[in-house]
Design an enzyme around this catalytic site. Sequence first.
Site, PDB file in Angstrom:
ATOM      1  CG  ASP A   9      -1.830  -1.231   0.779  1.00  0.00           C
ATOM      2  OD1 ASP A   9      -1.990  -2.082  -0.227  1.00  0.00           O
ATOM      3  OD2 ASP A   9      -2.725  -1.323   2.171  1.00  0.00           O
ATOM      4  CG  ASP A  47      -6.442   0.137   1.182  1.00  0.00           C
ATOM      5  OD1 ASP A  47      -6.505  -1.350   1.115  1.00  0.00           O
ATOM      6  OD2 ASP A  47      -6.551   1.296   1.958  1.00  0.00           O
ATOM      7  CG  HIS A  49     -11.146   0.872   0.306  1.00  0.00           C
ATOM      8  ND1 HIS A  49     -11.487  -0.188   0.446  1.00  0.00           N
ATOM      9  CD2 HIS A  49     -10.415   1.715   0.739  1.00  0.00           C
ATOM     10  CE1 HIS A  49     -10.568  -0.499   1.496  1.00  0.00           C
ATOM     11  NE2 HIS A  49      -9.974   0.381   1.741  1.00  0.00           N
ATOM     12  CG  HIS A  53     -15.345  -0.030   1.665  1.00  0.00           C
ATOM     13  ND1 HIS A  53     -14.122  -0.400   2.647  1.00  0.00           N
ATOM     14  CD2 HIS A  53     -14.568  -1.706   0.864  1.00  0.00           C
ATOM     15  CE1 HIS A  53     -13.709  -1.639   3.156  1.00  0.00           C
ATOM     16  NE2 HIS A  53     -14.160  -2.468   2.048  1.00  0.00           N
ATOM     17  CG  HIS A  82      -8.713   4.776   3.382  1.00  0.00           C
ATOM     18  ND1 HIS A  82      -9.418   4.583   4.298  1.00  0.00           N
ATOM     19  CD2 HIS A  82      -7.883   4.206   2.651  1.00  0.00           C
ATOM     20  CE1 HIS A  82      -9.053   2.985   3.834  1.00  0.00           C
ATOM     21  NE2 HIS A  82      -8.503   2.408   3.187  1.00  0.00           N
ATOM     22  CE  LYS A 107      -3.975  -4.553   1.124  1.00  0.00           C
ATOM     23  NZ  LYS A 107      -4.891  -3.447   1.849  1.00  0.00           N
ATOM     24  CB  CYS A 152      -2.041  -2.910   5.610  1.00  0.00           C
ATOM     25  SG  CYS A 152      -3.981  -2.420   4.744  1.00  0.00           S
TER      26      CYS A 152
HETATM   27  C1  VGL Z   1      -4.169   0.534   5.940  1.00  0.00           C
HETATM   28  C2  VGL Z   1      -6.053   0.730   6.914  1.00  0.00           C
HETATM   29  C3  VGL Z   1      -6.602   0.897   6.154  1.00  0.00           C
HETATM   30  C4  VGL Z   1      -2.981  -0.460   6.057  1.00  0.00           C
HETATM   31  C5  VGL Z   1      -5.604   0.612   4.918  1.00  0.00           C
HETATM   32  O1  VGL Z   1      -2.725  -0.185   4.294  1.00  0.00           O
HETATM   33  O2  VGL Z   1      -2.138  -0.123   6.354  1.00  0.00           O
HETATM   34  N1  VGL Z   1      -4.695   1.106   6.585  1.00  0.00           N
HETATM   35  N2  VGL Z   1      -6.727   0.770   4.702  1.00  0.00           N
HETATM   36 ZN    ZN Z   2      -7.903   0.611   3.085  1.00  0.00          ZN
END
Ligand code: VGL
Ligand code: ZN
Length: 198
Positions: A9, A47, A49, A53, A82, A107, A152
Amino acid sequence: MASALIVIDMQLDFCPGGRLAVAGGDEIVAPINDLMADYDTVVLTQDWHPQDHASFASNHPGAAPFSVAQMPYGPQVLWPDHCVIATEGAGFHPALAVDVADLVIRKGFRPQIDSYSAFYENDRTTPTGLAGYLRERGASDLTFVGLAHDFCVAWSAIDAARLGFRARVIETATRAIDLDGSLDRARADMAAAGVTQE
Ligand code: VGL
Ligand code: ZN
């Protein structure tokens, strides 16, 4: 025995100025780029979304960002919006060496379930397909870097260890959100799962 670097990410929304900025997130781009040449396979996660979401506080009337909601699959932190599909913030940091990657895996694209881990959605049972990809490539030795250390990155490394891969996190190439002690908990959970942290 092949090795893989799993870069979690490294997207603009998780870097300073982004919508869920992780302090120092941009500082690890260069170290990650430098690591890539040392691995047989490089995988990037993204990431990704939809705007509706279920992990977004904005989709839960009256809920504050960073509060916790009960979902059918368990507790879920409600985040600021985000990494919305096809927005600038969902893009990789522009200095990340994306061209070196063999695979980009997205994802978190199903509206009703989050996916911190690169291997399973947050119900811990719906696979992303990454384990099969790595096994077919003969990659048994996995190193995790990227964002965020305590969400993550940690969930991915723990799932990897549970799946029977060797799993390692390089701390200098990750940064944490650190919400209510989440980094200490993540470190303990990784140690208990057999993840090497260096
Ligand atoms: C993440 C919070 C929400 C991450 C992703 O990449 O750690 N954290 N979505
Ligand atoms: Zn996320």
